[in-house]
Structure formats: C-alpha cells, structure tokens
Scaffold this motif. Structure first.
Motif, PDB file in Angstrom:
ATOM      1  N   HIS A   4      43.046  50.786  30.205  1.00 45.44           N
ATOM      2  CA  HIS A   4      43.489  51.378  31.465  1.00 45.44           C
ATOM      3  C   HIS A   4      43.579  50.345  32.577  1.00 45.44           C
ATOM      4  O   HIS A   4      44.579  50.299  33.313  1.00 45.44           O
ATOM      5  N   GLU A   5      42.559  49.520  32.719  1.00 45.71           N
ATOM      6  CA  GLU A   5      42.559  48.592  33.845  1.00 45.71           C
ATOM      7  C   GLU A   5      43.540  47.445  33.656  1.00 45.71           C
ATOM      8  O   GLU A   5      44.331  47.136  34.555  1.00 45.71           O
ATOM      9  N   GLU A   6      43.525  46.791  32.504  1.00 42.71           N
ATOM     10  CA  GLU A   6      44.340  45.591  32.340  1.00 42.71           C
ATOM     11  C   GLU A   6      45.828  45.902  32.312  1.00 42.71           C
ATOM     12  O   GLU A   6      46.635  45.141  32.840  1.00 42.71           O
ATOM     13  N   LEU A   7      46.212  47.020  31.717  1.00 45.07           N
ATOM     14  CA  LEU A   7      47.632  47.347  31.682  1.00 45.07           C
ATOM     15  C   LEU A   7      48.144  47.721  33.068  1.00 45.07           C
ATOM     16  O   LEU A   7      49.274  47.394  33.434  1.00 45.07           O
ATOM     17  N   ALA A   8      47.309  48.394  33.870  1.00 42.55           N
ATOM     18  CA  ALA A   8      47.703  48.716  35.242  1.00 42.55           C
ATOM     19  C   ALA A   8      47.728  47.456  36.105  1.00 42.55           C
ATOM     20  O   ALA A   8      48.635  47.271  36.925  1.00 42.55           O
ATOM     21  N   GLN A   9      46.746  46.572  35.920  1.00 43.34           N
ATOM     22  CA  GLN A   9      46.754  45.329  36.685  1.00 43.34           C
ATOM     23  C   GLN A   9      47.966  44.481  36.320  1.00 43.34           C
ATOM     24  O   GLN A   9      48.541  43.803  37.175  1.00 43.34           O
ATOM     25  N   GLY A  10      48.357  44.519  35.048  1.00 45.67           N
ATOM     26  CA  GLY A  10      49.522  43.761  34.617  1.00 45.67           C
ATOM     27  C   GLY A  10      50.828  44.253  35.199  1.00 45.67           C
ATOM     28  O   GLY A  10      51.854  43.571  35.106  1.00 45.67           O
ATOM     29  N   LEU A  11      50.816  45.436  35.816  1.00 45.14           N
ATOM     30  CA  LEU A  11      52.008  45.942  36.491  1.00 45.14           C
ATOM     31  C   LEU A  11      52.090  45.453  37.935  1.00 45.14           C
ATOM     32  O   LEU A  11      53.131  45.618  38.578  1.00 45.14           O
ATOM     33  N   GLY A  12      50.992  44.876  38.450  1.00 41.26           N
ATOM     34  CA  GLY A  12      51.062  44.320  39.799  1.00 41.26           C
ATOM     35  C   GLY A  12      49.855  44.573  40.679  1.00 41.26           C
ATOM     36  O   GLY A  12      49.770  44.016  41.774  1.00 41.26           O
ATOM     37  N   LEU A  13      48.905  45.390  40.237  1.00 41.25           N
ATOM     38  CA  LEU A  13      47.680  45.606  41.009  1.00 41.25           C
ATOM     39  C   LEU A  13      46.644  44.598  40.523  1.00 41.25           C
ATOM     40  O   LEU A  13      45.797  44.892  39.687  1.00 41.25           O
ATOM     41  N   ALA A  14      46.715  43.395  41.066  1.00 39.02           N
ATOM     42  CA  ALA A  14      46.052  42.245  40.444  1.00 39.02           C
ATOM     43  C   ALA A  14      44.610  42.016  40.875  1.00 39.02           C
ATOM     44  O   ALA A  14      43.932  41.168  40.307  1.00 39.02           O
ATOM     45  N   ASN A  15      44.118  42.760  41.846  1.00 39.52           N
ATOM     46  CA  ASN A  15      42.791  42.458  42.391  1.00 39.52           C
ATOM     47  C   ASN A  15      41.857  43.655  42.250  1.00 39.52           C
ATOM     48  O   ASN A  15      42.268  44.769  41.937  1.00 39.52           O
ATOM     49  N   ASP A  16      40.574  43.408  42.475  1.00 36.74           N
ATOM     50  CA  ASP A  16      39.570  44.462  42.597  1.00 36.74           C
ATOM     51  C   ASP A  16      39.069  44.490  44.037  1.00 36.74           C
ATOM     52  O   ASP A  16      39.145  43.483  44.754  1.00 36.74           O
ATOM     53  N   SER A  17      38.556  45.621  44.451  1.00 39.12           N
ATOM     54  CA  SER A  17      37.987  45.732  45.794  1.00 39.12           C
ATOM     55  C   SER A  17      36.737  46.596  45.747  1.00 39.12           C
ATOM     56  O   SER A  17      36.771  47.707  45.194  1.00 39.12           O
ATOM     57  N   PRO A  18      35.619  46.141  46.328  1.00 39.24           N
ATOM     58  CA  PRO A  18      34.397  46.953  46.330  1.00 39.24           C
ATOM     59  C   PRO A  18      34.537  48.220  47.153  1.00 39.24           C
ATOM     60  O   PRO A  18      33.743  49.150  46.997  1.00 39.24           O
ATOM     61  N   ALA A  19      35.554  48.277  48.028  1.00 35.64           N
ATOM     62  CA  ALA A  19      35.744  49.459  48.871  1.00 35.64           C
ATOM     63  C   ALA A  19      36.574  50.536  48.185  1.00 35.64           C
ATOM     64  O   ALA A  19      36.596  51.681  48.649  1.00 35.64           O
TER      65      ALA A  19
END
Length: 314
Positions: free
Chosen positions: A243-258
């Motif tokens: 779930h995370e890596e495939l979504a990040q690979g679409l362009g949401l490249a960062n994480d945020s603690p908020a």
C-alpha cells in the motif's frame, strides 16, 4: 497390398465356380496415432531459505506482533478518533508531495522537491524471488491487482497490471533480491542495474522502499519506478508495504509526523491506505496542479482543492 488380395480371390473362383465363395476383403484400418502426452509444467518450488533470511523472517514477525499489541497497524482507514480539516489536509499534502523522504541513496533525508507524478499510464509488474512460495505469490499478486485498480479509481489516472511494465514491484528475500533487481533492470528501458544499487544492501529496519525515476527538462514527470518489498515480512507488514510503496511511487514521496490518519507517517499507526490518503492522491492528480510546480505556487490551489474534497468553506 489391398489390390493384390482382390486379384487372388477372383482367380480362385474361376477354377471351382460351384464351390467358390469369395472371402470378403477386409481393408486394414490404420491405427490412430497416439497423442503425445501433455507434460504439465514443473511446479514452482521455493528455494531453501538461508539462515540470514530465516532470522529476518523471525525478526519481522516479532515486529508485527509488537506493533499490533500496541494498537498499531490499524486496518480501519481512520474513524471518528482521527478527524482532519481542509487546512490540515492541505498542509499534509504540501509536506508529503513537495518533499522527498530520502536522498538518492536512501542514506539521508531528502529536501524540497517539485510536484512529481506520472503522465503516461502506469503499468505494474511483479517479480518474485525464487524463495517466495507459490501460496504467497498468489496472495501478493491478487492484492496488487486489486490495489492497482483502487489507485486508478482514486487518482483518475490509468494504473493497471497489464502491458509492458514501467513500474516493477519486487517481492524477494535477502537470498534472491540481487537477482530480482537484475531482472527488473532488464525489463525496463532507461533503468540500469547500477541505478538500483541502493536496494542491494537494505538495513534490517527497512521493510520496503521505492525509487521513481523522472524525466523531462525539470525532471518532474515519472517514467519508471521500482518498489522492493522484503518477502520475509509477515502478511500484514507485507501488505502495508504494498500500500505505501505503490502509492509513494505515484508521487507522494515523503512521510509527515503530522499526517493522520495516514500511512505516510513513520509511526506505523495505520497499515493500509486511509480515506485521508485517498484525498491526497486525488489532489496529486488534480488537473489544476501541474508537474514541476513548487509548494509556494501550488499552495493557493491546494487549499481550494482540499476544501472541495472535505466539504469545507471555499
């Protein structure tokens, strides 16, 4: 042979007509040729696991059990205990879409980034390491097929597991990750084995990772991506990685603690894509935003989109 038999029968009748009874000629019948036996392909048998891989599997099982015991790795997508406003959504989008989680070698934090996303259809293909058993392969492939359809529906952008791949998903163990990386490099143009070298030696606390490759004058349009997921992860951690890596690979490249409720947060509270995260993906592929925009220029637009998506005041 058949004609010779008939002539012999006729000559015998001339010599003894009264006693002649011509034997009927029996045509020999050709025997049907035996069909070649259908040989079933050999069953997929996973390679034996090394001690290092077995120890990693034990470690990740302990991690998953501990996290679930603490109420983490939630699968509910968020609820009444995780409210968020339009302004919170816009701020989270800025942090997640306009910054990189890592540098190019996964060795340090990344910096500010222009908005990046895909222009061409995304075509995913899974490469399994030889040590992944058939039951796990089927389960993971089915999950990726379903998830790709969900990503397409949410973003409005073509995402599938059909066609010549430009997004490779590797699910492999410590024993066979190097070979899977070599296969990935050979299946996509513009990707070399050297460009994937950062994946060869992954830290033990890295469950999975993704690298997306951008092209164009401002390098803001993705043309290829490779996600690597450790096969040693137990079921929920492995699905969380998908779930995370495939979504990040679409362009949401960062994480945020908020960011909450979100998988784009290093606290691992949520295992699977949430309702909040779906809105981030919708924003990313909204036509009012353009690849290459910086956070400052995009901010007035993202606030409008966030309010539309949450039903807040414009």
């Amino acid at each position: 042979m058949h004609k010779i038999i008939r002539r012999l029968g006729a000559a015998t009748c001339v010599a003894a007509l009264a006693a002649c009874a011509v034997e009927p000629v029996v045509e020999p019948v050709a025997k049907p040729q035996a069909r070649p036996a259908v040989v079933a392909p050999p069953p997929v048998v996973a390679k034996p696991t090394s001690q290092k891989s077995a120890m990693l599997r034990q470690y990740f099982n302990q991690v998953e059990q501990a996290q679930r015991g603490q109420g983490l790795l939630r699968e509910d997508g968020g609820g009444v205990d995780t409210p968020f406003t339009a302004d919170m959504l816009a701020r989270n989008f800025e942090q997640i879409a306009f910054y990189n989680e890592y540098d190019g070698n996964f060795s340090g934090r990344g910096g500010a980034s222009p908005l990046r996303r895909w222009a061409d259809p995304v075509r995913m293909q899974v490469i399994f390491g030889d040590g992944v058993p058939p039951s796990q392969r089927k389960a993971d492939q089915d999950e990726i097929n379903r998830y790709s359809r969900r990503l397409a529906r949410v973003t409005g952008h073509p995402v599938s597991t059909i066609g010549t791949p430009n997004f490779i998903v590797i699910i492999a163990s410590e024993d066979d990750r190097a070979e899977a990386l070599t296969q990935a490099a050979s299946r996509m143009s513009g990707i070399s084995a050297n460009s994937l070298s950062a994946f060869r030696d992954m830290r033990r606390d890295t469950y999975c990772a993704v690298a997306a490759f951008a092209a164009g004058p401002d390098r803001s349009t993705y043309t290829a991506a490779v996600a690597v997921i450790r096969a040693e992860n137990p079921d929920l951690l492995r699905l969380s990685c998908i779930h995370e890596e495939l979504a990040q690979g679409l362009g949401l490249a960062n994480d945020s603690p908020a960011a909450r409720p979100s998988i784009f947060n290093d606290d691992d509270e949520f295992a699977l894509l949430t309702s909040h995260d779906e809105l981030l993906l919708k924003m990313l592929y909204d036509s009012r935003l353009r690849p290459g925009m910086n956070a400052k220029d995009a901010a007035p637009i993202t606030r409008i989109i966030a309010r539309e998506l949450t039903g807040g005041p414009l």
